[in-house]
Every structure is written in C-alpha cells, then in structure tokens.
Design a protein around this motif. Structure first.
Motif, PDB file in Angstrom:
ATOM      1  N   MET A   1     -61.078  23.669  56.827  1.00  8.67           N
ATOM      2  CA  MET A   1     -61.685  22.483  57.583  1.00  8.67           C
ATOM      3  C   MET A   1     -61.002  21.057  57.363  1.00  8.67           C
ATOM      4  O   MET A   1     -60.811  20.522  58.383  1.00  8.67           O
ATOM      5  CB  MET A   1     -63.072  22.370  57.225  1.00  8.67           C
ATOM      6  CG  MET A   1     -64.350  23.294  57.813  1.00  8.67           C
ATOM      7  SD  MET A   1     -65.945  22.723  57.639  1.00  8.67           S
ATOM      8  CE  MET A   1     -66.730  24.110  58.567  1.00  8.67           C
ATOM      9  N   ARG A   2     -60.538  20.885  56.262  1.00 10.31           N
ATOM     10  CA  ARG A   2     -59.632  19.651  56.037  1.00 10.31           C
ATOM     11  C   ARG A   2     -58.545  19.937  56.789  1.00 10.31           C
ATOM     12  O   ARG A   2     -57.896  18.949  57.221  1.00 10.31           O
ATOM     13  CB  ARG A   2     -59.542  19.657  54.436  1.00 10.31           C
ATOM     14  CG  ARG A   2     -61.054  19.483  53.840  1.00 10.31           C
ATOM     15  CD  ARG A   2     -60.470  18.719  52.221  1.00 10.31           C
ATOM     16  NE  ARG A   2     -59.686  19.662  51.452  1.00 10.31           N
ATOM     17  CZ  ARG A   2     -60.011  20.607  50.885  1.00 10.31           C
ATOM     18  NH1 ARG A   2     -61.235  21.078  50.581  1.00 10.31           N
ATOM     19  NH2 ARG A   2     -59.133  21.221  49.982  1.00 10.31           N
ATOM     20  N   ALA A   3     -57.847  21.351  56.726  1.00 11.09           N
ATOM     21  CA  ALA A   3     -56.834  21.514  57.621  1.00 11.09           C
ATOM     22  C   ALA A   3     -56.810  21.047  58.953  1.00 11.09           C
ATOM     23  O   ALA A   3     -55.775  20.691  59.892  1.00 11.09           O
ATOM     24  CB  ALA A   3     -55.984  22.867  57.185  1.00 11.09           C
ATOM     25  N   ALA A   4     -57.866  21.608  59.509  1.00 11.29           N
ATOM     26  CA  ALA A   4     -58.214  21.329  60.937  1.00 11.29           C
ATOM     27  C   ALA A   4     -58.402  19.942  61.296  1.00 11.29           C
ATOM     28  O   ALA A   4     -57.733  19.530  62.118  1.00 11.29           O
ATOM     29  CB  ALA A   4     -59.681  22.086  61.228  1.00 11.29           C
ATOM     30  N   GLY A   5     -59.085  19.025  60.208  1.00  7.08           N
ATOM     31  CA  GLY A   5     -59.167  17.801  60.482  1.00  7.08           C
ATOM     32  C   GLY A   5     -57.734  17.102  60.538  1.00  7.08           C
ATOM     33  O   GLY A   5     -57.577  16.081  61.558  1.00  7.08           O
TER      34      GLY A   5
ATOM     35  N   ALA B   1     -61.310  31.774  69.967  1.00  3.73           N
ATOM     36  CA  ALA B   1     -61.183  32.046  68.804  1.00  3.73           C
ATOM     37  C   ALA B   1     -60.883  30.723  67.995  1.00  3.73           C
ATOM     38  O   ALA B   1     -60.231  30.570  66.939  1.00  3.73           O
ATOM     39  CB  ALA B   1     -60.010  32.858  68.469  1.00  3.73           C
ATOM     40  N   ASN B   2     -61.618  29.604  68.197  1.00  2.00           N
ATOM     41  CA  ASN B   2     -61.474  28.243  67.661  1.00  2.00           C
ATOM     42  C   ASN B   2     -60.130  27.637  67.568  1.00  2.00           C
ATOM     43  O   ASN B   2     -59.701  26.925  66.746  1.00  2.00           O
ATOM     44  CB  ASN B   2     -62.283  28.311  66.306  1.00  2.00           C
ATOM     45  CG  ASN B   2     -63.619  28.206  66.153  1.00  2.00           C
ATOM     46  OD1 ASN B   2     -64.374  29.174  66.989  1.00  2.00           O
ATOM     47  ND2 ASN B   2     -64.369  27.742  65.398  1.00  2.00           N
ATOM     48  N   ARG B   3     -59.059  28.057  68.503  1.00  2.00           N
ATOM     49  CA  ARG B   3     -58.005  27.372  68.392  1.00  2.00           C
ATOM     50  C   ARG B   3     -57.860  25.979  68.810  1.00  2.00           C
ATOM     51  O   ARG B   3     -58.681  25.419  69.634  1.00  2.00           O
ATOM     52  CB  ARG B   3     -56.940  28.334  69.612  1.00  2.00           C
ATOM     53  CG  ARG B   3     -56.839  29.601  69.143  1.00  2.00           C
ATOM     54  CD  ARG B   3     -55.769  30.250  69.916  1.00  2.00           C
ATOM     55  NE  ARG B   3     -55.766  31.754  69.617  1.00  2.00           N
ATOM     56  CZ  ARG B   3     -56.169  32.756  70.441  1.00  2.00           C
ATOM     57  NH1 ARG B   3     -56.734  32.401  71.752  1.00  2.00           N
ATOM     58  NH2 ARG B   3     -56.439  33.894  70.105  1.00  2.00           N
ATOM     59  N   LEU B   4     -57.046  24.893  68.164  1.00  2.00           N
ATOM     60  CA  LEU B   4     -56.904  23.837  68.505  1.00  2.00           C
ATOM     61  C   LEU B   4     -56.510  23.639  70.007  1.00  2.00           C
ATOM     62  O   LEU B   4     -55.251  23.989  70.303  1.00  2.00           O
ATOM     63  CB  LEU B   4     -56.096  22.973  67.605  1.00  2.00           C
ATOM     64  CG  LEU B   4     -55.898  21.569  67.775  1.00  2.00           C
ATOM     65  CD1 LEU B   4     -56.749  20.831  67.768  1.00  2.00           C
ATOM     66  CD2 LEU B   4     -54.611  21.061  66.853  1.00  2.00           C
ATOM     67  N   PRO B   5     -56.891  22.908  70.923  1.00  2.00           N
ATOM     68  CA  PRO B   5     -56.606  22.801  72.272  1.00  2.00           C
ATOM     69  C   PRO B   5     -55.435  22.022  72.514  1.00  2.00           C
ATOM     70  O   PRO B   5     -55.558  20.979  71.612  1.00  2.00           O
ATOM     71  CB  PRO B   5     -57.810  22.401  73.067  1.00  2.00           C
ATOM     72  CG  PRO B   5     -58.519  21.523  71.941  1.00  2.00           C
ATOM     73  CD  PRO B   5     -58.454  22.277  70.683  1.00  2.00           C
TER      74      PRO B   5
END
Length: 272
Positions: free
Chosen positions: A227-231, A201-205
């Motif tokens: 997307m900005r939050a992910a970066g 589920a696209n979790r940050l590893p």
C-alpha cells in the motif's frame, strides 16, 4: 464555539439517480468520497467533515447503492463520476476532493475528467504496483457480480474481504455472526462496483499521468508495504503530487491523524 448546522440535500445524477449528501460548514467546497462498505454515516469521514467544517463547506455523500442514494443499473464507473459531478454542481461551482481507498481511485478518475475538481487528496489508493500485493484476477468484478446474482451476497462479501482487503478467513467467519453482517450483505453489490473502479486487477491507470491538479497522497506508516508502494507510485505519476506517511496509522486511519493533513493541504490550495 458555534457548531455548524448540517443540511441534508439531494443531487440528481445524469442518469436520474438520486444522490444524498450532508453539507456542513461554510467556505470553499470539499467533497469526501468514501471507499468500500462505507457511507456518509461512517464515523471516520463524519468526524473529518466536522473538523474541516470550521473552515470549509464539507460535503459528505452516499455513493450510489448505499445509504439514501439510488442505484440505477447497469453500473458504470462513468456513472459514479457523473454522481460526483452532480454533487459538486449542487453545492458550488468547483470543489476540492478527498477520496479514501477505492474512493481515492474513483476521485482520481473523476479528477482526470472533471475540470470542476481543483485539487485532490488521496488516502491509500490500493493499486497493485508491488509483488507483495494480493493477487486479483482481471474478472474479479464479474466474479463478485455472479455471486450476488446467484443469491449469495454473503459469499461475495467474504470473497472481497479475503481476496482484496486481506482480512483473514477466520475473522470473516466471525464477522458473519455479527449484527452488522446483514448490512454488508445488503450493499454487497457495491463491492463489485469497487472492483470495477480498480479493474483490471488494481493496476495503476495511465490516466493518472494526465492530472494537472495539485494532489496530496497519504499513506499510513503501519500499512502494508504494497500500500505504501502504491501511494508512492501514484505521487510519482501525477505531475503535481506529493506523498506523506502518517506515523502509527494503518489503512483504517484515525480522524485525528487524517483531518490535520487535509486541513493544511486544502487551506494551502485555498490561498494559492
């Protein structure tokens, strides 16, 4: 100005899969890792390769299942990491690596396992760390594979586009009538590979915290909030990372905006 000569080569991965790449320029090696539905012919990274080739040896390769590369099954993320390792070995002893979108997630996974990767630049790895990110089931890759095995590659493409890439359903319906749709169906199986790389589920590893390489994380100022939050989350998780926003850019970044950032970062690592 002399235009660097492009040389097409082949690397053999650990499982025997043939991986095709274009090599351009001279100097320290930079390898480009594509995201979903693109290969080495895609104009964005092809132009980035051309710009960087004045200072670096740029390697632009077809990930397995695309372009000229093979596709030994069953798929495993580790096999894609071995593909990248084979490309690096075929073109030098070490490499600086750029990855875009889900290719950024693959590059991150590879950097945690391959000492030959000396630094890392990532464009919008689509991890879901913000509640506004599109919800994806843990078995998203399996659902895509089931559609492909049922002879419904077009439906697999539509599911990926609508659920993961947030393309409106009516826009996908219009895409089905376009001349490029058969190409998307032909590589539909690789969309399940992207989902495997991003799963669950696209979790940050957690492996991101183990990276020791200098890392540049880039986002578009016009990209969705999630997307900005992910970066930002990736940059805060990797110990030696920094985060930059490119004004007026969306996920479909323009080469003229991306290339200077990569040039500055890789040049700095080259002389460090």
């Amino acid at each position: 100005m002399t235009i660097p000569t492009m040389v097409t080569g082949t690397a053999t991965s650990a499982d025997g899969t043939s991986i095709v790449f274009d090599r351009l320029g001279a100097g320290p090696v930079v390898v480009l890792v594509h995201g979903a539905v693109t290969d080495r012919s895609h104009p964005t990274l092809a132009e980035v390769a051309r710009v960087l080739s004045r200072w670096f040896t740029v390697v632009n390769y077809d990930r397995r299942g695309r372009g000229g590369s093979g596709d030994t099954r069953p798929y495993a993320v580790q096999r894609e990491i071995e593909d990248l390792a084979a490309v690096i070995t075929a073109t030098g002893d070490s490499a600086m690596v750029f990855g875009g979108s889900s290719g950024a997630a693959l590059a991150l996974e590879a950097a945690a396992r391959l000492p030959a990767i000396t630094c890392l630049a990532l464009w919008e790895p689509p991890y879901h760390v913000d509640p506004t990110a599109p919800p994806l089931p843990d078995d998203f890759a399996a659902r895509l594979t089931a559609l492909i095995e049922a002879g419904r590659p077009g439906d697999a493409v539509e599911m990926f586009m609508v659920r993961a890439a947030e393309v409106p359903a009516d826009a996908v319906a219009a895409m089905r009538t376009h001349s490029t749709w058969p190409h998307l169906e032909a590589i539909a199986r690789t969309l399940a590979y992207e989902a495997e790389i991003m799963s669950p589920a696209n979790r940050l590893p957690t492996i991101a915290a183990s990276l020791t390489q200098p890392t540049l994380v880039l986002n578009g100022g016009d990209s969705p909030t999630w997307m900005r939050a992910a970066g930002s989350a990736v940059a805060h998780t990797i110990p030696a990372a920094c985060h930059r926003l490119l004004p007026d850019q969306s996920h479909d970044v323009a080469p003229h905006a991306l290339a200077p950032e990569l040039l500055e970062f890789f040049a700095r690592q080259r002389h460090s």
